[in-house]
Enzyme design. Structure first.
Site, PDB file in Angstrom:
ATOM      1  N   MET A  29       0.805  -1.174   0.078  1.00 35.10           N
ATOM      2  CA  MET A  29      -0.014   0.022   0.100  1.00 35.10           C
ATOM      3  C   MET A  29       0.885   1.295   0.041  1.00 35.10           C
ATOM      4  SD  MET A  29      -3.388  -1.036   2.118  1.00 35.10           S
ATOM      5  CE  MET A  29      -2.945  -0.477   3.945  1.00 35.10           C
ATOM      6  N   ALA A  31       4.028   3.978   1.091  1.00 28.56           N
ATOM      7  CA  ALA A  31       4.808   4.578   2.339  1.00 28.56           C
ATOM      8  C   ALA A  31       5.720   3.426   2.544  1.00 28.56           C
ATOM      9  CB  ALA A  31       3.634   4.971   3.458  1.00 28.56           C
ATOM     10  N   HIS A  36       9.236  -3.387   3.406  1.00 26.28           N
ATOM     11  CA  HIS A  36       8.628  -3.680   2.088  1.00 26.28           C
ATOM     12  C   HIS A  36       9.867  -3.988   1.127  1.00 26.28           C
ATOM     13  CE1 HIS A  36       5.436  -0.697   3.456  1.00 26.28           C
ATOM     14  NE2 HIS A  36       4.797  -1.733   3.196  1.00 26.28           N
ATOM     15  N   GLN A  60     -10.544  -2.886   2.436  1.00 27.70           N
ATOM     16  CA  GLN A  60      -9.907  -3.405   3.549  1.00 27.70           C
ATOM     17  C   GLN A  60      -9.700  -2.334   4.615  1.00 27.70           C
ATOM     18  OE1 GLN A  60      -6.025  -4.189   1.475  1.00 27.70           O
ATOM     19  NE2 GLN A  60      -5.024  -3.725   3.351  1.00 27.70           N
TER      20      GLN A  60
HETATM   21  P1  AMP Z   1       1.360  -3.064   3.443  1.00 28.61           P
HETATM   22  O1  AMP Z   1       2.049  -1.884   2.504  1.00 28.61           O
HETATM   23  O2  AMP Z   1       1.392  -2.556   4.813  1.00 28.61           O
HETATM   24  O3  AMP Z   1      -0.081  -3.486   2.803  1.00 28.61           O
HETATM   25  O4  AMP Z   1       2.396  -4.193   3.361  1.00 28.61           O
HETATM   26  C1  AMP Z   1       2.776  -4.652   2.258  1.00 28.61           C
HETATM   27  C2  AMP Z   1       3.315  -5.956   2.375  1.00 28.61           C
HETATM   28  O5  AMP Z   1       4.775  -5.481   3.210  1.00 28.61           O
HETATM   29  C3  AMP Z   1       2.875  -7.201   3.362  1.00 28.61           C
HETATM   30  O6  AMP Z   1       3.034  -8.265   2.851  1.00 28.61           O
HETATM   31  C4  AMP Z   1       3.160  -6.891   4.742  1.00 28.61           C
HETATM   32  O7  AMP Z   1       3.387  -8.035   5.537  1.00 28.61           O
HETATM   33  C5  AMP Z   1       4.819  -6.540   4.339  1.00 28.61           C
HETATM   34  N1  AMP Z   1       5.414  -5.734   5.390  1.00 28.61           N
HETATM   35  C6  AMP Z   1       4.906  -4.845   6.259  1.00 28.61           C
HETATM   36  N2  AMP Z   1       5.724  -4.430   7.107  1.00 28.61           N
HETATM   37  C7  AMP Z   1       6.579  -5.344   7.434  1.00 28.61           C
HETATM   38  C8  AMP Z   1       7.898  -5.543   7.957  1.00 28.61           C
HETATM   39  N3  AMP Z   1       8.148  -4.719   9.138  1.00 28.61           N
HETATM   40  N4  AMP Z   1       8.698  -6.685   7.931  1.00 28.61           N
HETATM   41  C9  AMP Z   1       8.377  -7.442   6.851  1.00 28.61           C
HETATM   42  N5  AMP Z   1       7.453  -7.280   5.949  1.00 28.61           N
HETATM   43  C10 AMP Z   1       6.448  -6.267   6.063  1.00 28.61           C
END
Ligand code: AMP
Length: 288
Positions: A29, A31, A36, A60
Protein backbone atom coordinates in the site's frame (compact mmCIF):
# COMPACT_ATOMS: atom_id res chain seq x y z
CA UNK A 1 14.29 2.96 -13.38
CA UNK A 2 11.22 0.87 -12.63
CA UNK A 3 8.56 1.24 -15.31
CA UNK A 4 5.40 2.75 -13.76
CA UNK A 5 2.08 1.48 -15.09
CA UNK A 6 -1.31 2.81 -14.16
CA UNK A 7 -3.73 0.68 -16.17
CA UNK A 8 -4.54 -2.99 -15.75
CA UNK A 9 -4.14 -3.54 -19.50
CA UNK A 10 -0.65 -2.04 -19.68
CA UNK A 11 0.56 -3.73 -16.51
CA UNK A 12 -0.83 -7.10 -17.59
CA UNK A 13 0.93 -6.76 -20.96
CA UNK A 14 4.25 -5.99 -19.23
CA UNK A 15 3.77 -8.96 -16.87
CA UNK A 16 2.92 -11.26 -19.79
CA UNK A 17 6.26 -10.37 -21.37
CA UNK A 18 8.20 -10.79 -18.13
CA UNK A 19 6.61 -14.05 -17.00
CA UNK A 20 8.49 -16.27 -19.43
CA UNK A 21 11.76 -15.18 -17.79
CA UNK A 22 10.38 -15.57 -14.25
CA UNK A 23 8.28 -12.95 -12.51
CA UNK A 24 8.15 -12.10 -8.80
CA UNK A 25 5.51 -9.85 -7.27
CA UNK A 26 5.29 -7.71 -4.12
CA UNK A 27 1.94 -6.04 -3.40
CA UNK A 28 1.99 -3.05 -1.03
CA UNK A 29 0.00 0.00 0.00
CA UNK A 30 3.05 2.28 -0.34
CA UNK A 31 4.72 4.54 2.24
CA UNK A 32 7.51 2.06 1.75
CA UNK A 33 10.04 1.18 4.44
CA UNK A 34 12.75 -1.41 4.84
CA UNK A 35 10.17 -4.12 5.54
CA UNK A 36 8.67 -3.68 2.08
CA UNK A 37 12.11 -3.46 0.50
CA UNK A 38 13.12 -6.76 2.13
CA UNK A 39 10.21 -8.35 0.27
CA UNK A 40 11.47 -6.95 -3.05
CA UNK A 41 14.98 -8.20 -2.28
CA UNK A 42 13.56 -11.64 -1.46
CA UNK A 43 11.51 -11.63 -4.67
CA UNK A 44 14.70 -10.85 -6.61
CA UNK A 45 16.26 -14.03 -5.21
CA UNK A 46 13.48 -16.05 -6.80
CA UNK A 47 12.83 -14.27 -10.09
CA UNK A 48 14.88 -12.12 -12.51
CA UNK A 49 12.03 -9.64 -12.94
CA UNK A 50 10.16 -8.17 -9.98
CA UNK A 51 6.94 -6.19 -10.07
CA UNK A 52 5.63 -4.24 -7.10
CA UNK A 53 2.24 -2.63 -6.67
CA UNK A 54 1.19 0.37 -4.64
CA UNK A 55 -2.53 0.57 -4.05
CA UNK A 56 -4.26 1.80 -0.91
CA UNK A 57 -7.16 -0.61 -1.10
CA UNK A 58 -10.40 1.00 0.14
CA UNK A 59 -12.26 -2.28 0.72
CA UNK A 60 -9.89 -3.42 3.46
CA UNK A 61 -10.46 -0.32 5.60
CA UNK A 62 -13.40 -0.03 7.98
CA UNK A 63 -15.57 3.12 7.97
CA UNK A 64 -13.74 4.57 10.98
CA UNK A 65 -10.27 3.56 9.89
CA UNK A 66 -7.46 5.55 8.28
CA UNK A 67 -8.09 5.12 4.51
CA UNK A 68 -8.28 8.85 3.79
CA UNK A 69 -5.18 9.78 5.80
CA UNK A 70 -3.08 6.70 4.96
CA UNK A 71 0.37 8.07 3.96
CA UNK A 72 0.90 8.37 0.20
CA UNK A 73 4.22 9.38 -1.42
CA UNK A 74 4.63 7.78 -4.83
CA UNK A 75 7.79 9.64 -5.81
CA UNK A 76 9.71 8.65 -2.67
CA UNK A 77 8.42 5.10 -3.01
CA UNK A 78 9.60 4.87 -6.61
CA UNK A 79 13.12 5.97 -5.62
CA UNK A 80 13.20 3.27 -2.91
CA UNK A 81 11.99 0.61 -5.32
CA UNK A 82 14.65 1.65 -7.83
CA UNK A 83 17.34 1.32 -5.17
CA UNK A 84 16.44 -2.35 -4.62
CA UNK A 85 16.05 -3.13 -8.31
CA UNK A 86 12.28 -3.47 -8.82
CA UNK A 87 11.52 -3.58 -12.54
CA UNK A 88 7.82 -2.75 -12.74
CA UNK A 89 5.52 -0.69 -10.53
CA UNK A 90 1.75 -0.89 -10.79
CA UNK A 91 0.04 2.15 -9.27
CA UNK A 92 -3.63 2.03 -10.29
CA UNK A 93 -6.42 4.28 -9.09
CA UNK A 94 -9.48 2.90 -7.33
CA UNK A 95 -11.69 2.82 -10.47
CA UNK A 96 -9.07 0.73 -12.26
CA UNK A 97 -9.16 -1.95 -9.56
CA UNK A 98 -12.90 -1.67 -8.85
CA UNK A 99 -14.58 -1.07 -12.23
CA UNK A 100 -18.08 0.43 -12.42
CA UNK A 101 -20.69 -2.08 -11.33
CA UNK A 102 -18.18 -4.29 -9.54
CA UNK A 103 -19.59 -6.64 -6.90
CA UNK A 104 -17.27 -9.65 -6.63
CA UNK A 105 -15.65 -10.45 -3.27
CA UNK A 106 -13.35 -13.23 -2.10
CA UNK A 107 -13.83 -14.72 1.36
CA UNK A 108 -11.62 -17.08 3.34
CA UNK A 109 -13.99 -17.40 6.26
CA UNK A 110 -12.26 -19.63 8.78
CA UNK A 111 -8.70 -18.27 8.58
CA UNK A 112 -10.09 -14.72 8.63
CA UNK A 113 -12.35 -15.25 11.66
CA UNK A 114 -10.05 -15.07 14.73
CA UNK A 115 -7.54 -12.39 15.87
CA UNK A 116 -7.87 -9.27 13.65
CA UNK A 117 -10.99 -10.72 12.01
CA UNK A 118 -12.89 -10.17 15.25
CA UNK A 119 -11.96 -6.49 15.41
CA UNK A 120 -11.90 -5.52 11.73
CA UNK A 121 -15.05 -6.91 10.12
CA UNK A 122 -14.65 -7.11 6.34
CA UNK A 123 -10.92 -6.40 6.47
CA UNK A 124 -9.73 -9.79 5.24
CA UNK A 125 -12.48 -9.92 2.63
CA UNK A 126 -11.02 -6.68 1.25
CA UNK A 127 -7.48 -8.08 1.42
CA UNK A 128 -8.43 -11.42 -0.18
CA UNK A 129 -10.36 -9.63 -2.93
CA UNK A 130 -7.62 -7.20 -3.88
CA UNK A 131 -4.84 -9.80 -3.68
CA UNK A 132 -6.86 -12.16 -5.89
CA UNK A 133 -7.38 -9.37 -8.42
CA UNK A 134 -3.67 -8.50 -8.36
CA UNK A 135 -2.56 -12.12 -8.73
CA UNK A 136 -4.99 -12.52 -11.64
CA UNK A 137 -3.51 -9.45 -13.35
CA UNK A 138 0.15 -10.28 -12.69
CA UNK A 139 0.21 -14.08 -12.81
CA UNK A 140 3.50 -14.12 -10.91
CA UNK A 141 5.61 -17.24 -10.43
CA UNK A 142 6.35 -16.04 -6.88
CA UNK A 143 4.52 -13.58 -4.64
CA UNK A 144 6.18 -12.30 -1.48
CA UNK A 145 4.45 -11.15 1.71
CA UNK A 146 5.59 -10.16 5.20
CA UNK A 147 5.12 -12.31 8.28
CA UNK A 148 4.38 -9.09 10.18
CA UNK A 149 0.84 -9.48 8.83
CA UNK A 150 0.80 -13.12 9.82
CA UNK A 151 -2.95 -13.69 9.53
CA UNK A 152 -3.03 -11.90 6.15
CA UNK A 153 -0.29 -14.27 4.94
CA UNK A 154 -2.34 -17.24 6.16
CA UNK A 155 -5.44 -15.94 4.32
CA UNK A 156 -3.43 -15.51 1.12
CA UNK A 157 -1.81 -18.95 1.37
CA UNK A 158 -5.28 -20.47 1.74
CA UNK A 159 -6.84 -18.61 -1.19
CA UNK A 160 -3.92 -19.43 -3.50
CA UNK A 161 -4.39 -23.12 -2.72
CA UNK A 162 -8.19 -23.00 -2.92
CA UNK A 163 -8.39 -21.00 -6.17
CA UNK A 164 -5.62 -23.13 -7.69
CA UNK A 165 -3.55 -20.05 -8.53
CA UNK A 166 -0.21 -20.85 -10.19
CA UNK A 167 1.87 -18.82 -7.73
CA UNK A 168 4.29 -19.79 -4.97
CA UNK A 169 3.70 -17.70 -1.84
CA UNK A 170 6.73 -16.74 0.24
CA UNK A 171 6.67 -15.21 3.74
CA UNK A 172 9.49 -12.94 4.90
CA UNK A 173 10.43 -12.41 8.59
CA UNK A 174 9.38 -9.13 10.18
CA UNK A 175 11.88 -6.30 9.73
CA UNK A 176 12.30 -4.24 12.91
CA UNK A 177 13.85 -0.94 13.89
CA UNK A 178 16.99 -1.21 16.02
CA UNK A 179 14.94 -0.85 19.20
CA UNK A 180 12.69 -3.75 18.21
CA UNK A 181 9.57 -1.95 16.95
CA UNK A 182 8.26 -3.67 13.80
CA UNK A 183 8.54 -1.35 10.82
CA UNK A 184 5.14 -0.17 9.65
CA UNK A 185 3.84 2.63 7.47
CA UNK A 186 1.54 3.47 10.39
CA UNK A 187 4.54 4.20 12.65
CA UNK A 188 4.57 7.58 10.84
CA UNK A 189 1.45 8.48 12.85
CA UNK A 190 3.21 8.03 16.23
CA UNK A 191 4.53 10.96 18.26
CA UNK A 192 7.93 10.33 19.93
CA UNK A 193 6.16 9.64 23.24
CA UNK A 194 3.71 7.24 21.63
CA UNK A 195 6.53 5.51 19.79
CA UNK A 196 8.33 4.93 23.08
CA UNK A 197 5.15 3.45 24.54
CA UNK A 198 4.76 1.19 21.49
CA UNK A 199 8.04 -0.50 22.43
CA UNK A 200 6.03 -2.46 24.98
CA UNK A 201 4.89 -4.59 22.03
CA UNK A 202 8.30 -6.02 21.00
CA UNK A 203 9.32 -6.14 24.68
CA UNK A 204 6.34 -8.30 25.52
CA UNK A 205 7.08 -10.59 22.57
CA UNK A 206 10.70 -10.90 23.69
CA UNK A 207 9.53 -11.72 27.20
CA UNK A 208 7.21 -14.42 25.90
CA UNK A 209 10.07 -15.83 23.83
CA UNK A 210 12.30 -15.89 26.91
CA UNK A 211 9.63 -17.68 28.94
CA UNK A 212 9.12 -20.17 26.11
CA UNK A 213 12.90 -20.72 25.90
CA UNK A 214 12.96 -21.49 29.63
CA UNK A 215 10.39 -24.21 29.10
CA UNK A 216 6.98 -22.54 29.58
CA UNK A 217 4.51 -24.36 27.30
CA UNK A 218 1.17 -23.09 28.59
CA UNK A 219 -0.40 -20.78 26.00
CA UNK A 220 -2.56 -18.88 28.50
CA UNK A 221 0.40 -18.24 30.80
CA UNK A 222 2.52 -16.93 27.93
CA UNK A 223 -0.31 -14.69 26.70
CA UNK A 224 -0.76 -13.32 30.23
CA UNK A 225 2.94 -12.49 30.53
CA UNK A 226 2.80 -10.49 27.31
CA UNK A 227 -0.58 -8.87 27.99
CA UNK A 228 0.51 -7.25 31.27
CA UNK A 229 3.16 -5.15 29.51
CA UNK A 230 0.97 -4.26 26.56
CA UNK A 231 -1.94 -3.23 28.77
CA UNK A 232 0.30 -0.94 30.80
CA UNK A 233 1.52 0.94 27.72
CA UNK A 234 -1.30 0.89 25.14
CA UNK A 235 -4.49 2.95 25.16
CA UNK A 236 -6.57 -0.04 24.12
CA UNK A 237 -5.74 -3.70 23.59
CA UNK A 238 -7.64 -5.64 20.89
CA UNK A 239 -5.98 -8.95 21.71
CA UNK A 240 -2.88 -10.70 22.99
CA UNK A 241 -3.28 -14.35 22.06
CA UNK A 242 -1.26 -17.51 21.75
CA UNK A 243 -2.77 -19.80 19.10
CA UNK A 244 -1.91 -22.64 16.75
CA UNK A 245 0.58 -21.24 14.21
CA UNK A 246 -1.10 -22.99 11.27
CA UNK A 247 -4.85 -22.91 11.96
CA UNK A 248 -4.79 -19.77 14.17
CA UNK A 249 -7.22 -21.65 16.46
CA UNK A 250 -6.91 -21.99 20.23
CA UNK A 251 -4.56 -24.72 21.39
CA UNK A 252 -6.07 -27.80 22.95
CA UNK A 253 -5.70 -27.60 26.75
CA UNK A 254 -3.56 -24.48 26.19
CA UNK A 255 -0.65 -26.82 25.55
CA UNK A 256 2.07 -25.88 23.05
CA UNK A 257 3.92 -28.74 21.41
CA UNK A 258 6.79 -27.40 19.34
CA UNK A 259 5.57 -24.01 18.12
CA UNK A 260 2.77 -21.47 18.52
CA UNK A 261 1.91 -17.98 17.31
CA UNK A 262 1.78 -15.13 19.79
CA UNK A 263 -0.02 -12.21 18.16
CA UNK A 264 -0.77 -8.73 19.49
CA UNK A 265 -3.03 -5.92 18.27
CA UNK A 266 -3.37 -2.72 20.26
CA UNK A 267 -3.95 0.99 19.90
CA UNK A 268 -1.45 3.66 20.85
CA UNK A 269 -3.30 6.95 20.53
CA UNK A 270 -5.32 6.63 17.32
CA UNK A 271 -2.84 4.21 15.77
CA UNK A 272 -3.56 0.50 15.60
CA UNK A 273 -0.38 -1.58 15.76
CA UNK A 274 0.06 -5.33 15.23
CA UNK A 275 3.00 -7.63 15.81
CA UNK A 276 3.69 -11.32 16.33
CA UNK A 277 6.29 -14.02 16.62
CA UNK A 278 6.10 -17.75 16.21
CA UNK A 279 7.45 -19.17 19.45
CA UNK A 280 9.79 -22.06 18.72
CA UNK A 281 10.47 -20.77 15.20
CA UNK A 282 11.27 -17.06 14.87
CA UNK A 283 14.58 -15.52 15.90
CA UNK A 284 14.59 -13.72 19.27
CA UNK A 285 13.25 -10.16 19.11
CA UNK A 286 16.07 -7.80 20.13
CA UNK A 287 14.76 -4.83 22.08
CA UNK A 288 16.67 -1.61 22.71
P1 AMP B 1 1.35 -2.93 3.48
O1 AMP B 1 1.96 -1.88 2.60
O2 AMP B 1 1.28 -2.55 4.92
O3 AMP B 1 0.06 -3.48 2.93
O4 AMP B 1 2.36 -4.16 3.44
C1 AMP B 1 2.76 -4.72 2.21
C2 AMP B 1 3.56 -5.96 2.49
O5 AMP B 1 4.70 -5.62 3.28
C3 AMP B 1 2.79 -7.01 3.29
O6 AMP B 1 3.11 -8.30 2.78
C4 AMP B 1 3.33 -6.81 4.68
O7 AMP B 1 3.26 -7.97 5.48
C5 AMP B 1 4.77 -6.47 4.39
N1 AMP B 1 5.38 -5.78 5.54
C6 AMP B 1 4.93 -4.66 6.16
N2 AMP B 1 5.73 -4.35 7.20
C7 AMP B 1 6.70 -5.30 7.25
C8 AMP B 1 7.83 -5.54 8.10
N3 AMP B 1 8.11 -4.74 9.13
N4 AMP B 1 8.59 -6.61 7.84
C9 AMP B 1 8.32 -7.44 6.80
N5 AMP B 1 7.28 -7.26 5.96
C10 AMP B 1 6.48 -6.21 6.18
Amino acid sequence: MAQVLRSVAAFRAACDQARVRGLGFVPTMGALHEGHLALVTEAKRHAPIVAASIFVNPTQFGPNEDFARYPRDLEADLAKLDAVGADLLFAPDVAEMYPAGEQTRVNVPLVAAPLCGRFRPGHFEGVATVVTKLLAIVGPCTAVFGRKDYQQLAVIRRLVIDLRLPTTVIGVPTVRDLDGLAKSSRNLYLSPVQRARALAIPRSLAQAQAAFASGERNAATLARVARVQVEAAADDVDYVEVVDADSLSPLMDNKIDDRALIAIACHVGQTRLIDNVVLGEDAPVIVG
